[in-house]
Design a protein around this motif. Structure first.
Motif, PDB file in Angstrom:
ATOM      1  N   ASP A 203       0.848  -1.201   0.000  1.00  0.00           N
ATOM      2  CA  ASP A 203       0.000   0.000   0.000  1.00  0.00           C
ATOM      3  C   ASP A 203       0.881   1.248   0.000  1.00  0.00           C
ATOM      4  OD1 ASP A 203      -2.100   1.710   0.098  1.00  0.00           O
ATOM      5  OD2 ASP A 203      -2.773   1.180   2.114  1.00  0.00           O
ATOM      6  N   THR A 206      -0.747   4.816   0.474  1.00  0.00           N
ATOM      7  CA  THR A 206      -1.042   5.250   1.842  1.00  0.00           C
ATOM      8  C   THR A 206       0.223   5.687   2.557  1.00  0.00           C
ATOM      9  OG1 THR A 206      -2.928   3.743   1.933  1.00  0.00           O
ATOM     10  CG2 THR A 206      -2.115   4.573   4.021  1.00  0.00           C
ATOM     11  N   ASP A 209       0.952   9.168   1.363  1.00  0.00           N
ATOM     12  CA  ASP A 209       0.008  10.113   1.959  1.00  0.00           C
ATOM     13  C   ASP A 209       0.355  10.382   3.420  1.00  0.00           C
ATOM     14  OD1 ASP A 209      -1.380  10.327  -0.403  1.00  0.00           O
ATOM     15  OD2 ASP A 209      -2.963   8.906   0.165  1.00  0.00           O
ATOM     16  N   THR A 210       0.776   9.338   4.131  1.00  0.00           N
ATOM     17  CA  THR A 210       1.147   9.494   5.540  1.00  0.00           C
ATOM     18  C   THR A 210       2.393  10.360   5.684  1.00  0.00           C
ATOM     19  OG1 THR A 210       0.220   7.305   6.025  1.00  0.00           O
ATOM     20  CG2 THR A 210       1.713   8.251   7.661  1.00  0.00           C
ATOM     21  N   ARG A 213       1.489  13.998   4.936  1.00  0.00           N
ATOM     22  CA  ARG A 213       0.773  14.623   6.052  1.00  0.00           C
ATOM     23  C   ARG A 213       1.729  14.957   7.186  1.00  0.00           C
ATOM     24  NH1 ARG A 213      -4.563  14.346   8.039  1.00  0.00           N
ATOM     25  NH2 ARG A 213      -4.675  15.729   9.859  1.00  0.00           N
TER      26      ARG A 213
END
Length: 234
Positions: A203, A206, A209-210, A213
């Motif tokens: 993944d 994700t 994206d983590t 962020r």
């Protein structure tokens, strides 16, 4: 991560569709330069390492003619930008992964700022000196972690002793050269201890994206392995 952050800053500063003049100092194999050329910008890559230049030229040769026409490669050192280019020649100047190899970075940074047109964007990617203890600490190398608290020198994965920069110091430097800090991000908050050549997770979206962020969120970004700083020429 850096590409997303850079695109965000470009989109926030320049009209949509404007073809920007970009200088990539220490372009390496040309990954970022090619990406920006594909996006429609006029890109100049500056590099002194012959092996990197050869890789970049090979990659460029495989691109369509329109992209090849938008990118040129100049052999040279980032500290000699004044020899190759006129002041104010670029809208965006990148200097990613270079400052750690420069003993006295201030003259280099001043030269890069002079290359920017008014309102131009200076993008720096540096090693975070305020977080040098984190990687060895997480890996259980306690002597190295303890020494890192009082140092801006570290040994990179190539086995070279290089230097890191502190956010406060670079903020002051950017203000002094007329390109004050506009935004900053952390890069590699959670993934700095990953082994070289490790397989990406299933993944990966994700994961990215983590990391993105965390790279824009306090307090996480302050302990990132790298800092991405964006200054704007006044």
């Amino acid at each position: 991560m850096v590409a997303r952050q850079l695109d965000e800053q470009i989109a926030g500063r320049f009209p949509v569709g404007q073809r920007l003049r970009v200088l990539d100092v220490g372009m390496g194999q040309g990954t970022q330069a090619l990406r920006l050329a594909r996006a429609g910008h006029q890109v100049t890559g500056l590099e002194r390492d012959q092996k990197m230049i050869a890789v970049a030229r090979e990659a460029l040769a495989a691109e369509p003619e329109g992209i090849r026409a938008r990118m040129r490669i100049v052999e040279g050192d980032g500290q000699d930008t004044g020899v190759h280019f006129l002041p104010g020649s670029f809208d965006v100047v990148l200097c990613h992964g270079v400052l750690m190899y420069v003993e006295e970075p201030d003259p280099l940074l001043a030269g890069l700022a002079r290359m920017l047109a008014p309102g131009g964007l200076l993008s720096l990617l540096v090693r975070n000196a305020d977080a040098l203890a984190l990687r060895p600490g997480l890996m259980g190398d306690w002597p190295t972690a303890l020494a890192a608290f009082d140092s801006t020198v570290y040994r990179n994965r190539l086995g070279l002793d290089v230097r890191a920069d502190r956010l406060a110091d670079l903020t002051a430097t950017l203000a002094g050269i007329g390109a004050p800090l506009h935004a900053w991000y952390g890069v590699r908050v959670f993934t700095d201890t990953a082994a070289d050549g490790a397989e990406p997770p299933a993944d990966v979206a994700t994961l990215l994206d983590t990391e993105e962020r965390a790279g824009r969120t306090d307090p996480y970004r302050a302990v990132a392995a790298l800092l991405h700083l964006c200054g704007v020429r006044g």
